[in-house]
Design a protein around this motif. Structure first.
Motif, PDB file in Angstrom:
ATOM      1  N   VAL A  32     -14.396  45.125 -25.358  1.00  0.00           N
ATOM      2  CA  VAL A  32     -13.958  44.334 -26.513  1.00  0.00           C
ATOM      3  C   VAL A  32     -12.665  44.863 -27.109  1.00  0.00           C
ATOM      4  CG1 VAL A  32     -16.294  43.610 -27.105  1.00  0.00           C
ATOM      5  CG2 VAL A  32     -15.348  45.645 -28.170  1.00  0.00           C
ATOM      6  N   ASN A  34     -11.261  45.722 -30.453  1.00  0.00           N
ATOM      7  CA  ASN A  34     -11.828  46.016 -31.757  1.00  0.00           C
ATOM      8  C   ASN A  34     -10.781  46.738 -32.597  1.00  0.00           C
ATOM      9  OD1 ASN A  34     -13.623  46.172 -33.823  1.00  0.00           O
ATOM     10  ND2 ASN A  34     -14.959  47.683 -32.861  1.00  0.00           N
ATOM     11  N   PRO A  36     -10.403  42.488 -33.101  1.00  0.00           N
ATOM     12  CA  PRO A  36      -9.759  41.423 -32.328  1.00  0.00           C
ATOM     13  C   PRO A  36      -8.334  41.213 -32.830  1.00  0.00           C
ATOM     14  CG  PRO A  36     -11.897  40.729 -33.123  1.00  0.00           C
ATOM     15  CD  PRO A  36     -11.584  42.028 -33.804  1.00  0.00           C
ATOM     16  N   THR A 166     -11.366  33.876 -28.481  1.00  0.00           N
ATOM     17  CA  THR A 166     -12.249  33.160 -29.399  1.00  0.00           C
ATOM     18  C   THR A 166     -11.678  31.796 -29.787  1.00  0.00           C
ATOM     19  OG1 THR A 166     -11.227  34.158 -31.345  1.00  0.00           O
ATOM     20  CG2 THR A 166     -13.121  35.320 -30.376  1.00  0.00           C
ATOM     21  N   LYS A 170      -8.250  34.531 -31.004  1.00  0.00           N
ATOM     22  CA  LYS A 170      -8.218  35.998 -31.011  1.00  0.00           C
ATOM     23  C   LYS A 170      -8.662  36.548 -29.652  1.00  0.00           C
ATOM     24  CE  LYS A 170      -7.607  36.772 -35.569  1.00  0.00           C
ATOM     25  NZ  LYS A 170      -6.632  35.818 -35.988  1.00  0.00           N
ATOM     26  N   ARG A 172     -10.767  38.751 -27.759  1.00  0.00           N
ATOM     27  CA  ARG A 172     -12.033  39.366 -28.132  1.00  0.00           C
ATOM     28  C   ARG A 172     -12.571  40.314 -27.083  1.00  0.00           C
ATOM     29  NH1 ARG A 172     -14.104  42.106 -30.802  1.00  0.00           N
ATOM     30  NH2 ARG A 172     -16.196  41.982 -31.608  1.00  0.00           N
TER      31      ARG A 172
END
Length: 193
Positions: A32, A34, A36, A166, A170, A172
């Motif tokens: 991921v 993190n 995003p 997303t 974004k 993700r």
């Protein structure tokens, strides 16, 4: 040139390691981002003959990959897995767009991409442009591509991961090569909810 490619590959491996660790906490199978971040947009020619841009697919989860139509093994496997995942999503598939951008704009024009992708699923979109346009998109996404060989029978070594974007645009998650269709279905379903 080779040093820069190796450095980029090492950075990508580190990103994947960090992303994989973060993914465990998120419940996703992919690594991921993190937090995003905004997916870099682009404006290139789509395999449907229209302009292709990420902003046209806001409201859908975008599955974004890079490859080329003459790829002997990795690209067809990736696209077959994505086609299987897309079918497994059933009605949810209408909320997903698979986009595959070429790393070989010399050979991959819009029509060639359309025919190639249709063999996997007619809803898949390809993207191509000038060599400089495609190089800029690859740079924005940290994708490496290097031509090997001469003449018309060359190969292109390239990054083989797939981005999950997303509905609100974004970045993700990042799915490395080798994941099964069920992993994509799992992560895409989570992003749709």
């Amino acid at each position: 040139m080779m040093y820069a490619i190796r450095l980029a590959a090492q950075a990508a491996c580190m990103l994947l390691f960090v992303a994989a660790y973060a993914a465990e906490a998120e419940g996703l199978k992919a690594g991921v981002f993190n937090p995003p971040r905004e997916a870099p947009d682009f404006s290139i020619r789509g395999s449907d003959g229209m302009a292709l841009s990420l902003r046209h697919y806001r409201g859908k989860v975008v599955v974004l990959g890079f490859g080329y139509t003459s790829c002997p093994n990795v690209c067809p496997v990736t696209l077959a897995v994505l086609a299987q995942a897309y079918r497994k999503l059933g009605p949810l598939g209408s909320q997903v767009q698979i986009i595959y951008l070429t790393v070989d704009p010399e050979r991959d024009n819009a029509e060639r991409l359309r025919k190639y992708l249709a063999a996997f699923d007619p809803t898949f979109l390809g993207g191509t442009g000038t060599a400089s346009q495609m190089a800029a998109v690859r740079t924005d996404y940290g994708v490496t591509a290097e031509k090997h060989g001469t003449g018309s029978d060359y190969a292109v070594a390239h990054s083989s991961y797939v981005y999950l974007i997303t509905r609100d645009g974004k970045l993700r998650a990042l799915m490395p090569f080798g994941h099964k269709a069920d992993d994509y279905v799992h992560d895409i379903s989570m992003l749709l909810n």
